[in-house]
Design an enzyme around this catalytic site. Structure first.
Site, mmCIF file in Angstrom:
data_model
loop_
_atom_site.group_PDB
_atom_site.id
_atom_site.type_symbol
_atom_site.label_atom_id
_atom_site.label_comp_id
_atom_site.label_asym_id
_atom_site.label_seq_id
_atom_site.Cartn_x
_atom_site.Cartn_y
_atom_site.Cartn_z
ATOM 1 N N ILE A 7 0.902 -1.154 0.000
ATOM 2 C CA ILE A 7 0.000 0.000 0.000
ATOM 3 C C ILE A 7 0.940 1.204 0.000
ATOM 4 O O ILE A 7 1.510 1.554 1.029
ATOM 5 C CB ILE A 7 -0.922 0.015 1.238
ATOM 6 C CG1 ILE A 7 -1.782 -1.244 1.277
ATOM 7 C CG2 ILE A 7 -1.782 1.278 1.234
ATOM 8 C CD1 ILE A 7 -2.576 -1.415 2.560
ATOM 9 N N PRO A 8 1.183 1.789 -1.175
ATOM 10 C CA PRO A 8 2.281 2.756 -1.330
ATOM 11 C C PRO A 8 2.003 4.143 -0.766
ATOM 12 O O PRO A 8 1.896 5.129 -1.489
ATOM 13 C CB PRO A 8 2.483 2.789 -2.849
ATOM 14 C CG PRO A 8 1.133 2.488 -3.408
ATOM 15 C CD PRO A 8 0.505 1.519 -2.441
ATOM 16 N N CYS A 9 1.919 4.242 0.554
ATOM 17 C CA CYS A 9 1.694 5.539 1.191
ATOM 18 C C CYS A 9 2.886 6.477 0.989
ATOM 19 O O CYS A 9 2.750 7.682 1.171
ATOM 20 C CB CYS A 9 1.362 5.373 2.666
ATOM 21 S SG CYS A 9 2.591 4.474 3.602
ATOM 22 N N HIS A 10 4.032 5.922 0.569
ATOM 23 C CA HIS A 10 5.190 6.783 0.301
ATOM 24 C C HIS A 10 4.955 7.688 -0.913
ATOM 25 O O HIS A 10 5.684 8.651 -1.117
ATOM 26 C CB HIS A 10 6.463 5.939 0.103
ATOM 27 C CG HIS A 10 6.429 5.035 -1.084
ATOM 28 N ND1 HIS A 10 5.817 3.790 -1.044
ATOM 29 C CD2 HIS A 10 6.911 5.179 -2.337
ATOM 30 C CE1 HIS A 10 5.946 3.209 -2.228
ATOM 31 N NE2 HIS A 10 6.603 4.045 -3.031
ATOM 32 N N ARG A 11 3.911 7.434 -1.696
ATOM 33 C CA ARG A 11 3.617 8.233 -2.890
ATOM 34 C C ARG A 11 2.751 9.449 -2.589
ATOM 35 O O ARG A 11 2.344 10.157 -3.498
ATOM 36 C CB ARG A 11 2.938 7.347 -3.938
ATOM 37 C CG ARG A 11 3.854 6.259 -4.456
ATOM 38 C CD ARG A 11 3.196 5.379 -5.491
ATOM 39 N NE ARG A 11 4.115 4.295 -5.866
ATOM 40 C CZ ARG A 11 3.720 3.125 -6.332
ATOM 41 N NH1 ARG A 11 2.436 2.875 -6.508
ATOM 42 N NH2 ARG A 11 4.614 2.201 -6.636
#
Length: 182
Positions: A150-154
């Site tokens: 779940i790419p919350c870094h984006r």
């Protein structure tokens, strides 16, 4: 196999109560992958294995945590490969049941952001039909236990700067730089 919980329940644990996990190395530090009977329920990043194990225990109280390096070898390899070459994608079944309905909506929306792209917290909230919900979207990102999957870094601030990444701003910057090169 190593049982992480300090005490076992009086009854034998049901498969629903068991989470297997393993810790491996990656280009951005130690990674912990954990699986329930449904799929990957946690990908945690850090410098210290003991801290990662404690974080897992805190996120899944009441569950029996069983170390299984052999069973999660392929997951760890896929995660490490994704970190080094994000263009290959990360195709693992995910178990996102541990979040609230709103968090799950945020996490599903994050999974739709393509590799190499970013979105602001405000734009994310608007996509969810909550134009004033940037802070709630940020809180949902912070609750995410499945880093990279779940790419919350984006997600970035409205001015494009980086903020609040549970596993460190430098890791977030490094992940975004690798994805931008794809």
């Amino acid at each position: 196999m190593n049982l992480m919980q300090t005490h076992m329940p009086a009854r034998a644990p049901a498969a629903l109560d068991i989470i297997t996990y393993a810790i491996g190395q990656s280009a951005i530090g130690n990674i912990l992958a954990a699986r329930s009977h449904i799929g990957v329920c946690a990908i945690l990043i850090g410098s210290d294995a003991d801290t990662l194990e404690q974080d897992l225990a805190n996120r899944f109280p009441g569950r029996v945590l069983v170390e299984d390096k052999t069973g999660l070898r392929d997951d760890l390899a896929a995660i490490a490969r994704f970190i080094e070459a994000p263009g290959v994608g990360l195709d693992l079944p995910l178990d996102m049941r541990h979040g609230t309905p709103f968090q799950q909506r945020v996490w599903n929306e994050l999974r739709a952001i393509p590799c190499g792209a970013t979105i602001t917290y405000t734009a994310l909230a608007r996509r969810l039909g909550q134009p004033n919900g940037a802070r709630a979207a940020a809180t949902a990102c912070a609750a995410n236990a499945i880093a990279l999957g779940i790419p919350c870094h984006r997600v970035v601030r409205a001015d494009g700067t980086l903020s609040g990444y549970r596993w460190g701003i430098e890791r977030k910057r490094g992940l975004l730089d690798l994805e931008a090169a794809v």
